[in-house]
Design a protein around this motif. Structure first.
Motif: not given
Lengths: 119, 416
Positions: A85-93, A95-100, A106-109
């Motif tokens: 994903y782009a350098i100024n973006e957060l990951p796609p939702v 992928l954020m949900k797969q994070a542990k 970090h991505f909760a909010s």
């Protein structure tokens, strides 16, 4: 060996064609509130890194292609790239949900606000 | 436990070596210990050994997910030296190096310490000056180290390319004559045997699954072989430190990356010292079996897979072929990777933590093997007395918040 694909120019290569830029999404606390930075905050900014065994989010640079920086999600066990994903973006939702672990925190909010914007 | 000696060797030879005892027991886990060490690598086993020997703590267990000495202890290039730049580093690495000197006698186990001399090449003017600075620092600290010139380098290592036309010509070297190599597996096995002899339980194939913390105090751990009660847990898990410490909610300032090494096919003796060429990123020595043992720089990205980048190895080998032209036709026999834990200042962490009874020893990065005896010695003292050993004190985790770094990233042998 890693197989990396630049999301900006589309070239594919191995790690020698790219430059690893370390952990992504590090926020420098002194940029927003320089007068009230604690030693712990500054330590976290400089030295504390998420070091997950599994899904990790990183910055990479397309060294021998277009020269642009970009973000990538990569598994540190299988060495497989899960998304770019782009350098100024957060990951796609998804992928954020797969994070542990620390990444999940970090991505909760960000996940919460993405739900709100959908509804 | 019978002692190894020339007589026991002769006695067993008469029996066709059928009656050798096992070097250590295959212990069963008990339900409670005074202390548990997570990780049966060199550092963990040395810690257990010195806890039992120096501090009379024998009701302890070392638990290991895989097999004893199967991590970085069995994957390094066995180089031992202590010529670091900072005083705190010199203290701990020299303690380790000096313990290696008579470790075989202490453990009654041949660890094959071979003080064959370590040469760190100076191949640019800047490197020469940087090493002269280190040489002064080391001499102030009383280390037996000195700068040597190109002629001396060529005399000590005739196969080196000393042509002034080389891309990076040899300008001299920083030499530690009492540095050298050891037998990495024997160090782990010797400490395991010594700890076991004093009653320490070493349990392999036992993975830690959780660390129980109540009111900020360690109460026990969960393992794949059941729960164990204990008041002290010492985590010595190198590349997996972040993962294990997260179980207790402690975040670590380390990143896990892969460091690779390789050996060539065995050849007749060609090099009887250790040569480290920092500018070109490679180091080489020859094992007693004749294999050239080669290592280089770590990979640039986080990795838990023990498989590294081909590019890193290619870089190392290219550099060494330039430095030692005679090795260009040798074939690679084996190559492997280990997961090392890198801190921001490239110095280790030997520390108490915010959780009472939880201790951590990690961050040795690319220099863990040389420090095993010293690290175990001071860590055991730290655990037994619940306060940092004077030599371990500068390596506390709080140094990152206090800005009290022990910066070895430019002084270490290979740029990381």
């Amino acid at each position: 060996m890693l197989v990396i694909k630049c999301p900006v120019c589309g070239v594919e290569g191995e790690e020698g064609d790219f430059h690893a830029g370390g952990q992504a999404h590090i926020v420098r606390p002194a940029s927003s509130d320089p007068e009230n930075i604690s030693d712990t905050q500054q330590r976290d900014y400089l030295f504390m890194r998420h070091n997950p065994k599994g899904l990790h989010f990183e910055r990479w640079r397309c060294d021998r292609g277009c020269g642009k920086w970009f973000h990538a999600a990569r598994d540190t066990v299988t060495l497989e790239f899960k998304g770019y994903y782009a350098i100024n973006e957060l990951p796609p939702v998804e992928l954020m949900k797969q994070a542990k672990g620390y990444w999940a925190g970090h991505f909760a909010s960000a996940i919460k606000s993405s739900k709100r914007s959908k509804s | 436990m019978s002692r190894y000696s020339i007589f026991s060797l002769a006695r067993n030879a008469l029996n066709y070596h059928k009656d050798w005892e096992r070097a250590w027991r295959s212990a069963e886990l008990k339900s409670e210990y005074d202390a548990i060490i997570v990780g049966a690598g060199g550092h963990g086993l040395a810690t257990a050994y010195y806890l039992a020997k120096e501090h009379n703590m024998t009701n302890i267990a070392v638990i290991e997910k895989g097999w004893l000495g199967g991590g970085n202890t069995g994957r390094n290039t066995t180089i031992i030296r202590s010529n670091y730049l900072q005083d705190s580093s010199i203290a701990i690495y020299e303690l380790a190096r000096s313990l290696y000197e008579d470790l075989s006698q202490d453990l009654n186990y041949n660890t094959m310490f071979s003080p064959r001399g370590v040469m760190m090449m100076c191949q640019t003017e800047h490197e020469l000056r940087a090493f002269q600075r280190t040489a002064h620092a080391n001499r102030l600290a009383g280390l037996d180290c000195r700068m040597i010139d190109r002629t001396e380098v060529k005399r000590l290592c005739p196969i080196i390319n000393d042509s002034p036309d080389a891309r990076y010509p040899i300008l001299g070297a920083y030499y530690q004559p009492r540095g050298g190599t050891g037998r990495h597996d024997a160090v782990a096995w010797g400490y395991a045997r010594g700890a076991d002899e004093r009653g320490v339980d070493i349990v392999q194939n036992c993975e830690v699954l959780g660390i129980n913390v109540e009111n900020g105090k360690v109460t026990g751990i969960e393992t794949s072989k059941g729960s164990i009660k204990t008041g002290k847990v010492a985590v010595v898990t190198a590349g997996h430190t972040s993962v294990v410490m997260e179980m207790a909610g402690v975040r670590m300032p380390v990143e896990s990356v892969c460091l690779q090494a390789l050996v060539s096919e065995p050849i007749k003796p060609v090099i009887d010292c250790v040569v480290m060429a920092n500018t070109v990123h490679g180091y080489m020595s020859q094992s007693d079996k004749g294999e050239l043992v080669i290592g280089g720089g770590a990979d640039a990205y986080n990795n838990y897979s023990q498989r590294g980048a081909f590019a890193s190895l290619e870089h190392t080998v290219t550099a060494l072929v330039e430095t030692f032209p005679i090795i260009s036709r040798l074939r690679t026999l084996r190559l492997w990777g280990g997961i090392v834990d890198m801190t921001g200042d490239r110095s280790p962490i030997i520390s108490k933590t915010e959780v009472q009874g939880l201790y951590v020893n990690c961050g040795w990065g690319t220099g863990g093997f040389k420090s095993i005896p010293g690290s175990g010695f001071v860590f055991a003292d730290t655990i037994a007395n619940d306060r940092p050993h004077p030599i371990a004190e500068p390596f506390g985790m709080n140094r990152f918040a206090e800005g009290r770094f022990i910066d070895e990233s430019v002084a270490a042998a290979v740029a990381h």
